[in-house]
Design a protein around this motif. Sequence first.
Motif, PDB file in Angstrom:
ATOM      1  N   SER A 262      26.518 -10.873  -3.387  1.00  0.00           N
ATOM      2  CA  SER A 262      27.291 -12.120  -3.414  1.00  0.00           C
ATOM      3  C   SER A 262      28.364 -12.193  -2.334  1.00  0.00           C
ATOM      4  O   SER A 262      28.713 -13.284  -1.889  1.00  0.00           O
ATOM      5  N   ALA A 263      28.889 -11.064  -1.888  1.00  0.00           N
ATOM      6  CA  ALA A 263      29.953 -11.076  -0.881  1.00  0.00           C
ATOM      7  C   ALA A 263      29.409 -11.038   0.548  1.00  0.00           C
ATOM      8  O   ALA A 263      30.185 -11.010   1.499  1.00  0.00           O
ATOM      9  N   LEU A 264      28.090 -11.052   0.703  1.00  0.00           N
ATOM     10  CA  LEU A 264      27.470 -10.933   2.022  1.00  0.00           C
ATOM     11  C   LEU A 264      27.022 -12.293   2.536  1.00  0.00           C
ATOM     12  O   LEU A 264      26.682 -13.172   1.752  1.00  0.00           O
ATOM     13  N   ASP A 265      26.993 -12.439   3.877  1.00  0.00           N
ATOM     14  CA  ASP A 265      26.476 -13.699   4.409  1.00  0.00           C
ATOM     15  C   ASP A 265      24.957 -13.751   4.213  1.00  0.00           C
ATOM     16  O   ASP A 265      24.323 -12.754   3.898  1.00  0.00           O
ATOM     17  N   VAL A 266      24.380 -14.930   4.387  1.00  0.00           N
ATOM     18  CA  VAL A 266      22.996 -15.179   3.996  1.00  0.00           C
ATOM     19  C   VAL A 266      21.997 -14.249   4.687  1.00  0.00           C
ATOM     20  O   VAL A 266      21.085 -13.722   4.042  1.00  0.00           O
ATOM     21  N   SER A 267      22.137 -14.013   5.988  1.00  0.00           N
ATOM     22  CA  SER A 267      21.168 -13.156   6.687  1.00  0.00           C
ATOM     23  C   SER A 267      21.267 -11.708   6.206  1.00  0.00           C
ATOM     24  O   SER A 267      20.255 -11.036   6.027  1.00  0.00           O
ATOM     25  N   VAL A 268      22.490 -11.231   5.963  1.00  0.00           N
ATOM     26  CA  VAL A 268      22.673  -9.866   5.469  1.00  0.00           C
ATOM     27  C   VAL A 268      22.206  -9.771   4.018  1.00  0.00           C
ATOM     28  O   VAL A 268      21.641  -8.768   3.598  1.00  0.00           O
ATOM     29  N   GLN A 269      22.402 -10.846   3.246  1.00  0.00           N
ATOM     30  CA  GLN A 269      21.884 -10.898   1.872  1.00  0.00           C
ATOM     31  C   GLN A 269      20.383 -10.680   1.875  1.00  0.00           C
ATOM     32  O   GLN A 269      19.860  -9.870   1.106  1.00  0.00           O
ATOM     33  N   ALA A 270      19.682 -11.406   2.735  1.00  0.00           N
ATOM     34  CA  ALA A 270      18.223 -11.311   2.799  1.00  0.00           C
ATOM     35  C   ALA A 270      17.783  -9.904   3.163  1.00  0.00           C
ATOM     36  O   ALA A 270      16.853  -9.361   2.548  1.00  0.00           O
ATOM     37  N   GLN A 271      18.437  -9.282   4.129  1.00  0.00           N
ATOM     38  CA  GLN A 271      18.086  -7.915   4.524  1.00  0.00           C
ATOM     39  C   GLN A 271      18.304  -6.944   3.369  1.00  0.00           C
ATOM     40  O   GLN A 271      17.459  -6.087   3.095  1.00  0.00           O
ATOM     41  N   THR A 272      19.424  -7.091   2.671  1.00  0.00           N
ATOM     42  CA  THR A 272      19.737  -6.196   1.551  1.00  0.00           C
ATOM     43  C   THR A 272      18.754  -6.403   0.405  1.00  0.00           C
ATOM     44  O   THR A 272      18.277  -5.435  -0.196  1.00  0.00           O
ATOM     45  N   LEU A 273      18.426  -7.655   0.105  1.00  0.00           N
ATOM     46  CA  LEU A 273      17.449  -7.937  -0.951  1.00  0.00           C
ATOM     47  C   LEU A 273      16.082  -7.365  -0.610  1.00  0.00           C
ATOM     48  O   LEU A 273      15.399  -6.794  -1.473  1.00  0.00           O
ATOM     49  N   ASN A 274      15.664  -7.508   0.652  1.00  0.00           N
ATOM     50  CA  ASN A 274      14.384  -6.942   1.079  1.00  0.00           C
ATOM     51  C   ASN A 274      14.387  -5.424   0.966  1.00  0.00           C
ATOM     52  O   ASN A 274      13.392  -4.825   0.552  1.00  0.00           O
ATOM     53  N   THR A 275      15.512  -4.805   1.309  1.00  0.00           N
ATOM     54  CA  THR A 275      15.636  -3.350   1.179  1.00  0.00           C
ATOM     55  C   THR A 275      15.492  -2.932  -0.278  1.00  0.00           C
ATOM     56  O   THR A 275      14.775  -1.980  -0.592  1.00  0.00           O
ATOM     57  N   LEU A 276      16.156  -3.661  -1.175  1.00  0.00           N
ATOM     58  CA  LEU A 276      16.051  -3.350  -2.601  1.00  0.00           C
ATOM     59  C   LEU A 276      14.616  -3.512  -3.092  1.00  0.00           C
ATOM     60  O   LEU A 276      14.090  -2.653  -3.804  1.00  0.00           O
ATOM     61  N   ARG A 277      13.972  -4.604  -2.711  1.00  0.00           N
ATOM     62  CA  ARG A 277      12.605  -4.877  -3.154  1.00  0.00           C
ATOM     63  C   ARG A 277      11.620  -3.821  -2.640  1.00  0.00           C
ATOM     64  O   ARG A 277      10.794  -3.314  -3.394  1.00  0.00           O
ATOM     65  N   GLU A 278      11.725  -3.484  -1.343  1.00  0.00           N
ATOM     66  CA  GLU A 278      10.841  -2.465  -0.763  1.00  0.00           C
ATOM     67  C   GLU A 278      11.069  -1.098  -1.413  1.00  0.00           C
ATOM     68  O   GLU A 278      10.114  -0.381  -1.705  1.00  0.00           O
ATOM     69  N   SER A 279      12.322  -0.761  -1.645  1.00  0.00           N
ATOM     70  CA  SER A 279      12.637   0.522  -2.287  1.00  0.00           C
ATOM     71  C   SER A 279      12.100   0.560  -3.705  1.00  0.00           C
ATOM     72  O   SER A 279      11.589   1.583  -4.155  1.00  0.00           O
ATOM     73  N   GLN A 280      12.213  -0.557  -4.405  1.00  0.00           N
ATOM     74  CA  GLN A 280      11.711  -0.625  -5.773  1.00  0.00           C
ATOM     75  C   GLN A 280      10.202  -0.400  -5.803  1.00  0.00           C
ATOM     76  O   GLN A 280       9.690   0.345  -6.636  1.00  0.00           O
ATOM     77  N   LYS A 281       9.490  -1.021  -4.881  1.00  0.00           N
ATOM     78  CA  LYS A 281       8.033  -0.839  -4.823  1.00  0.00           C
ATOM     79  C   LYS A 281       7.676   0.601  -4.481  1.00  0.00           C
ATOM     80  O   LYS A 281       6.772   1.183  -5.075  1.00  0.00           O
ATOM     81  N   ARG A 282       8.385   1.172  -3.518  1.00  0.00           N
ATOM     82  CA  ARG A 282       8.088   2.521  -3.043  1.00  0.00           C
ATOM     83  C   ARG A 282       8.429   3.594  -4.084  1.00  0.00           C
ATOM     84  O   ARG A 282       7.674   4.529  -4.295  1.00  0.00           O
ATOM     85  N   LEU A 283       9.568   3.432  -4.760  1.00  0.00           N
ATOM     86  CA  LEU A 283      10.050   4.475  -5.671  1.00  0.00           C
ATOM     87  C   LEU A 283       9.740   4.198  -7.138  1.00  0.00           C
ATOM     88  O   LEU A 283       9.849   5.087  -7.966  1.00  0.00           O
TER      89      LEU A 283
END
Length: 168
Positions: free
Chosen positions: A115-136
């Motif tokens: 919530s405290a991140l700008d939109v482009s950084v939000q998207a990168q962080t969300l993608n990181t979470l999603r990819e990590s969730q799939k991998r781990l």
Amino acid sequence: EGQLEFLGIDISKAVEKRDRTVIRELQMVFQNPYASLNPRMSALDTVAEAFRYREGLDWRSARNRARQLLEEVGIEEALSRRYPAALSGGQRQRVAVARALACRPRLLIADEAVSALDVSVQAQTLNTLRESQKRLGFGMLFISHDISVVRHLADRIMVMYLGRIVEE
């Protein structure tokens, strides 16, 4: 009011008793990573400490593993030597995500993690979470007021109002 069970154990009672068997399986990523990171530890040492705690590794091995994990979440080696004050909000949040993932949780709780991140950084962080969730293969409880962010990440959504579930 009520209770929250994880692995058949009431979490609030496990936390009160400091039951490490349950606590080890849970990790948190908070809204404000600056407040949750030790200002006297570099990003690398922050994540390495998690490996030492979870897997009992020596500092050298823990740092090697931490470098790999930081790279996976988008923190290059030069940034890994920096302290939280020298990192941007998005970089600090990625360090917080890496620290949580280093503990190999079965459940990751992300409380307003973007919530405290700008939109482009939000998207990168969300993608990181999603990819990590799939991998781990961990579960994630993602808490947010932004329904578009939740829609991007969630398989199942629950809407609460005044502490009560109003829609699922």
